[in-house]
Write a protein that holds these residues in place. Structure first.
Motif, PDB file in Angstrom:
ATOM      1  N   UNK A  21       0.830  -1.205   0.000  1.00 25.97           N
ATOM      2  CA  UNK A  21       0.000   0.000   0.000  1.00 25.97           C
ATOM      3  C   UNK A  21       0.862   1.251   0.000  1.00 25.97           C
ATOM      4  N   UNK A  22       0.313   2.308  -0.572  1.00 24.77           N
ATOM      5  CA  UNK A  22       0.967   3.608  -0.578  1.00 24.77           C
ATOM      6  C   UNK A  22      -0.116   4.668  -0.495  1.00 24.77           C
ATOM      7  N   UNK A  23      -0.571   4.921   0.740  1.00 24.71           N
ATOM      8  CA  UNK A  23      -1.601   5.944   0.957  1.00 24.71           C
ATOM      9  C   UNK A  23      -2.899   5.651   0.237  1.00 24.71           C
ATOM     10  N   UNK A  24      -3.234   6.460  -0.775  1.00 21.89           N
ATOM     11  CA  UNK A  24      -4.519   6.298  -1.455  1.00 21.89           C
ATOM     12  C   UNK A  24      -4.531   5.178  -2.503  1.00 21.89           C
ATOM     13  N   UNK A  83       5.315  -4.901  -4.500  1.00 20.83           N
ATOM     14  CA  UNK A  83       5.843  -3.531  -4.530  1.00 20.83           C
ATOM     15  C   UNK A  83       5.912  -3.006  -5.965  1.00 20.83           C
ATOM     16  N   UNK A  84       6.351  -3.856  -6.875  1.00 17.63           N
ATOM     17  CA  UNK A  84       6.413  -3.466  -8.291  1.00 17.63           C
ATOM     18  C   UNK A  84       5.016  -3.120  -8.797  1.00 17.63           C
ATOM     19  N   UNK A  85       4.041  -3.884  -8.367  1.00 12.67           N
ATOM     20  CA  UNK A  85       2.663  -3.682  -8.829  1.00 12.67           C
ATOM     21  C   UNK A  85       2.148  -2.281  -8.528  1.00 12.67           C
ATOM     22  N   UNK A  86       2.642  -1.670  -7.451  1.00 14.13           N
ATOM     23  CA  UNK A  86       2.197  -0.320  -7.084  1.00 14.13           C
ATOM     24  C   UNK A  86       2.541   0.713  -8.151  1.00 14.13           C
ATOM     25  N   UNK A  87       3.583   0.426  -8.934  1.00 13.20           N
ATOM     26  CA  UNK A  87       4.010   1.385  -9.964  1.00 13.20           C
ATOM     27  C   UNK A  87       3.382   1.101 -11.320  1.00 13.20           C
ATOM     28  N   UNK A  88       2.436   0.161 -11.356  1.00 11.13           N
ATOM     29  CA  UNK A  88       1.760  -0.195 -12.614  1.00 11.13           C
ATOM     30  C   UNK A  88       0.273   0.110 -12.498  1.00 11.13           C
ATOM     31  N   UNK A 103      -9.457   9.051  -4.566  1.00 12.94           N
ATOM     32  CA  UNK A 103      -9.006  10.418  -4.802  1.00 12.94           C
ATOM     33  C   UNK A 103      -8.528  11.057  -3.513  1.00 12.94           C
ATOM     34  N   UNK A 104      -9.307  10.885  -2.450  1.00 14.89           N
ATOM     35  CA  UNK A 104      -8.951  11.393  -1.124  1.00 14.89           C
ATOM     36  C   UNK A 104      -9.370  10.364  -0.097  1.00 14.89           C
ATOM     37  N   UNK A 105      -8.420   9.902   0.697  1.00 11.49           N
ATOM     38  CA  UNK A 105      -8.710   8.872   1.678  1.00 11.49           C
ATOM     39  C   UNK A 105      -7.587   7.864   1.754  1.00 11.49           C
ATOM     40  N   UNK A 106      -7.934   6.612   2.036  1.00  9.52           N
ATOM     41  CA  UNK A 106      -6.925   5.557   2.162  1.00  9.52           C
ATOM     42  C   UNK A 106      -7.469   4.258   1.570  1.00  9.52           C
ATOM     43  N   UNK A 107      -6.549   3.362   1.248  1.00 11.57           N
ATOM     44  CA  UNK A 107      -6.934   1.990   0.925  1.00 11.57           C
ATOM     45  C   UNK A 107      -6.331   1.120   2.014  1.00 11.57           C
ATOM     46  N   UNK A 108      -7.197   0.590   2.872  1.00 10.53           N
ATOM     47  CA  UNK A 108      -6.749  -0.232   3.997  1.00 10.53           C
ATOM     48  C   UNK A 108      -6.468  -1.654   3.516  1.00 10.53           C
TER      49      UNK A 108
END
Length: 308
Positions: free
Chosen positions: A65-68, A97-102, A147-152
């Motif tokens: 996860x990375x914030x939103x 981790x790689x998936x976060x950049x895709x 857009x604004x918030x988090x993904x838990x």
């Protein structure tokens, strides 16, 4: 259609009904497995409402996860022994981790560059197959963002940080306190892990599934011999109960069963300090939907003995 013993055995495993009842159901539905399951349910014989596919794949679920934004991936191996291997665990963690950049798709993740190398994720997994000597693959992946918030996120049966056998993402939109939002989002993710809802709201449930349930409820109600207007109300009541069982927002919250998830969210807004909304969720259980043929060990031994 001839009904084989294997078909009867399969239906029994899926429903928990007796052998003779399963054989009758298959005869009545000309061997159609889904129709036979519905037939048993209408007769009140089936002990299970839905198929439970046997887990065929080993491996790990990974989340990052990375914030939103957050991702969940499933990387399969042939045995649990390999899944306990530190090298394999490191591989799955890096893939997440790689998936976060895709964009979160299997294709994009597979083509992305693996950390600390010039190779793609796909080629790195292929190299690992050659090194470890067991087949492995990136089976599926999903990404949620707000857009604004988090993904838990939540990992059940965690074997290492961000790795386990079941992973959940829950997207929470709100302008309120991020810490409180994340805390409640994690509770909802734990709830999703436990209850496996089929949709966020009633509108998300496949209309075909709803119609199928209504048909079963109607047939069950008619067996009571009551008038049609009463049957209609009975079906409406059963349908409401069905939604309470499969719709996330309508389910009793596992953290506090006195509240539905929807009402628990409204209560949580006091801590969050602003309106909040659950916009989506994803639940990955290792190997779900993948089946492998079970080997009959006794039959194998008998066959081997017969070859001597």
């Amino acid at each position: 259609m001839a009904i084989s013993a294997a078909m009867v055995k399969e239906l029994r495993e899926k429903t928990g009904a007796g052998m003779m009842d399963c054989k009758t159901a298959l005869n009545e539905t000309n061997g159609d497995m889904d129709a036979a399951i519905d037939w048993l349910r209408k007769k009140g014989i089936s002990k299970a409402d839905k198929k439970s596919g046997r887990t065929a794949a080993e491996g790990l679920i990974g989340v990052a996860a990375d914030g939103p934004k957050a991702v969940v991936v499933e990387v399969n191996s042939e045995t649990d022994f390999v899944a306990r291997n530190e090298a394999f665990q490191s591989l799955v963690k890096d893939v997440a981790q790689v998936a976060l950049s895709t964009d979160g798709s299997v294709e994009a993740i597979s083509a992305a560059t693996y950390p600390g190398s010039e190779k793609s994720v796909n080629d790195t997994i292929r190299d690992a197959v050659a090194t470890i000597g067991e087949n492995m693959n990136l089976r599926r992946a999903a990404m949620l963002s707000v857009g604004e918030g988090v993904v838990a996120t939540y990992i059940h049966n965690q074997v290492a940080d961000g790795l386990g056998k079941l992973g959940v993402l829950v997207a929470m939109e709100s302008a309120g306190d991020k810490a409180a939002l994340t805390q409640f989002g994690r509770q909802v993710a734990m709830h999703v892990a436990a209850t496996n809802p089929q949709g966020l709201s009633a509108d998300d449930i496949d209309p075909a599934i709803v119609e199928r349930e209504k048909a079963i409820f109607s047939d069950q109600a008619r067996q009571s011999g009551k008038p049609e207007n009463i049957i209609e109300k009975m079906v409406e009541g059963r349908l409401r109960k069905f939604y309470e069982e499969v719709v996330l927002l309508k389910q009793a919250f596992v953290i506090n069963p006195d509240l539905t998830v929807e009402k628990a969210l409204a209560e949580a807004e006091k801590e969050i300090g602003a309106p909040a909304k659950i916009t989506a969720f994803v639940r990955f259980a290792l190997g779900e939907g993948v089946e492998r043929e079970e080997s009959d060990f006794a039959a194998e031994v008998a066959a081997a003995a017969g070859k001597r």
